[in-house]
Design a protein around this motif. Structure first.
Motif, PDB file in Angstrom:
ATOM      1  N   UNK A   3       0.601  -1.294   0.122  1.00 23.90           N
ATOM      2  CA  UNK A   3      -0.127   0.544  -0.177  1.00 23.90           C
ATOM      3  C   UNK A   3       0.858   1.147   0.003  1.00 23.90           C
ATOM      4  N   UNK A   4       0.477   1.805  -0.380  1.00 27.96           N
ATOM      5  CA  UNK A   4       0.629   3.481  -0.910  1.00 27.96           C
ATOM      6  C   UNK A   4      -0.478   4.074  -0.039  1.00 27.96           C
ATOM      7  N   UNK A   5       0.247   4.662   1.124  1.00 31.49           N
ATOM      8  CA  UNK A   5      -0.842   6.321   1.791  1.00 31.49           C
ATOM      9  C   UNK A   5      -1.168   7.133   2.247  1.00 31.49           C
ATOM     10  N   UNK A   6      -1.596   7.644   1.273  1.00 28.61           N
ATOM     11  CA  UNK A   6      -1.978   9.383   1.114  1.00 28.61           C
ATOM     12  C   UNK A   6      -2.740  10.011   2.132  1.00 28.61           C
ATOM     13  N   UNK A   7      -2.774  11.076   3.081  1.00 31.89           N
ATOM     14  CA  UNK A   7      -3.130  11.999   3.552  1.00 31.89           C
ATOM     15  C   UNK A   7      -2.881  12.855   3.231  1.00 31.89           C
ATOM     16  N   UNK A   8      -3.834  14.069   3.817  1.00 31.80           N
ATOM     17  CA  UNK A   8      -5.880  14.158   4.337  1.00 31.80           C
ATOM     18  C   UNK A   8      -6.372  13.354   2.190  1.00 31.80           C
ATOM     19  N   UNK A   9      -7.322  13.029   2.500  1.00 32.53           N
ATOM     20  CA  UNK A   9      -7.976  12.444   1.509  1.00 32.53           C
ATOM     21  C   UNK A   9      -8.291  13.447   0.811  1.00 32.53           C
ATOM     22  N   UNK A  21       0.662  17.944   1.971  1.00 30.22           N
ATOM     23  CA  UNK A  21      -0.026  16.947   1.679  1.00 30.22           C
ATOM     24  C   UNK A  21       0.963  15.764   2.291  1.00 30.22           C
ATOM     25  N   UNK A  22       0.762  14.309   2.701  1.00 35.05           N
ATOM     26  CA  UNK A  22       2.177  13.271   2.664  1.00 35.05           C
ATOM     27  C   UNK A  22       1.753  12.003   2.200  1.00 35.05           C
ATOM     28  N   UNK A  23       2.152  11.225   2.069  1.00 35.96           N
ATOM     29  CA  UNK A  23       2.329   9.884   1.590  1.00 35.96           C
ATOM     30  C   UNK A  23       3.462   8.702   2.298  1.00 35.96           C
ATOM     31  N   UNK A  24       3.025   7.638   2.709  1.00 35.06           N
ATOM     32  CA  UNK A  24       3.879   6.760   2.738  1.00 35.06           C
ATOM     33  C   UNK A  24       3.669   5.115   2.695  1.00 35.06           C
ATOM     34  N   UNK A  25       5.038   5.288   2.373  1.00 40.35           N
ATOM     35  CA  UNK A  25       4.843   4.044   1.979  1.00 40.35           C
ATOM     36  C   UNK A  25       5.893   2.816   2.900  1.00 40.35           C
ATOM     37  N   UNK A  26       6.017   1.141   2.923  1.00 39.43           N
ATOM     38  CA  UNK A  26       6.383   0.261   3.210  1.00 39.43           C
ATOM     39  C   UNK A  26       7.049  -0.764   2.685  1.00 39.43           C
ATOM     40  N   UNK A  27       7.279  -0.409   1.439  1.00 37.71           N
ATOM     41  CA  UNK A  27       7.575  -1.584   0.592  1.00 37.71           C
ATOM     42  C   UNK A  27       9.271  -2.184  -0.152  1.00 37.71           C
ATOM     43  N   UNK A  28       9.780  -0.561   1.138  1.00 34.22           N
ATOM     44  CA  UNK A  28      11.246  -0.570   0.018  1.00 34.22           C
ATOM     45  C   UNK A  28      11.509  -0.074  -0.747  1.00 34.22           C
ATOM     46  N   UNK A  29      10.527   0.517  -1.047  1.00 36.33           N
ATOM     47  CA  UNK A  29      11.037   1.455  -2.614  1.00 36.33           C
ATOM     48  C   UNK A  29      11.719   2.559  -2.311  1.00 36.33           C
ATOM     49  N   UNK A  30      13.005   2.786  -3.125  1.00 33.63           N
ATOM     50  CA  UNK A  30      13.611   3.901  -3.076  1.00 33.63           C
ATOM     51  C   UNK A  30      13.608   4.986  -4.096  1.00 33.63           C
ATOM     52  N   UNK A  31      12.399   4.608  -4.994  1.00 31.52           N
ATOM     53  CA  UNK A  31      11.531   5.825  -5.915  1.00 31.52           C
ATOM     54  C   UNK A  31      10.969   6.508  -5.574  1.00 31.52           C
ATOM     55  N   UNK A  32      10.227   7.534  -4.885  1.00 33.19           N
ATOM     56  CA  UNK A  32       8.503   8.018  -5.019  1.00 33.19           C
ATOM     57  C   UNK A  32       9.152   9.375  -6.152  1.00 33.19           C
TER      58      UNK A  32
END
Lengths: 117, 110
Positions: A3-9, A21-32
């Protein structure tokens, strides 16, 4: 976790406000990535971070300020926006590509819908 | 982006009919991606094609990448209302510059 989680909607702001705006991922991806999508248009690339460093800025106005504080987080700071900046802002992440540029798929969040009054 | 052109811009088909969406690149592709977007929502990855001549299928959706790696087609067999949405092709052109085509809006009439 894919998942890529964005807040706020949803975000409504005046032209003199400062918001983020915020974005979070926990897939170990190093490109955003940050994309902007206007109604009935495809997403337009804004910024790319690679290994927490800004690697691509598609000539985005300085009222948009990206930040990548660590490998899992991506922020987009907004200041003195214009009504025409109202759009859906999409965050994405992927592996970092090799010289050919191909990295495998981009994983997208659901987006933050921004309205500037 | 100017690098990727999609056609048609929109499609209205009767449920059960087949349809094809095309995506043409102005440059050689290292990989071509297909995404689907429901109106105003995030993008759902459908499939990726990397090798010239490659063909992939998922449920009733088949995508092909031509031998010269500059064109791809997405084919939906026996369309259903659940197939409705916006289909976007995308590709990398430089290191980590991922661009989308103009999109194809699909409506499926029950």
């Amino acid at each position: 976790d894919t998942e890529v989680t964005q807040t706020p909607k949803h975000l409504v702001m005046g032209m003199t406000n400062k918001k983020s705006l915020k974005c979070e991922q926990h897939m170990g991806h190093r490109a955003m990535y940050w994309y902007k999508q206007k109604a009935k248009k495809p997403p337009e690339l804004m910024f790319v971070y690679s290994y927490e460093k800004l690697s691509i800025n598609e000539s985005v106005p300085s009222r948009f300020s990206p930040e990548c504080p660590n490998s899992s987080l991506l922020n987009l700071h907004l200041h003195a926006l214009q009504p025409e900046d109202s759009a859906l802002y999409l965050c994405a992440s992927s592996q970092v590509g090799l010289a050919g540029g191909d990295t495998g798929e981009l994983f997208f969040g659901e987006g933050s819908r921004l309205t500037v009054l | 982006s100017q690098e990727l052109e999609q056609s048609p811009q929109s499609l209205i088909v009767q449920e059960g009919k087949n349809l094809t969406i095309n995506c043409t690149s102005s440059k050689t592709l290292y990989g071509l991606y297909w995404y689907k977007q429901k109106y105003g929502e995030g993008l759902i990855f459908l499939m990726m094609l990397q090798k010239g001549g490659e063909e992939k299928s998922h449920e009733k959706i088949t995508a092909k990448l031509d031998e010269k790696k500059q064109q791809s087609s997405l084919h939906i067999t026996a369309s259903q209302p659940s197939h409705a949405g916006i289909y976007l092709c995308g590709a990398f052109y430089n290191f980590n510059k991922f661009y989308f085509g103009s999109g194809t809006k699909l409506n499926v009439k029950p």
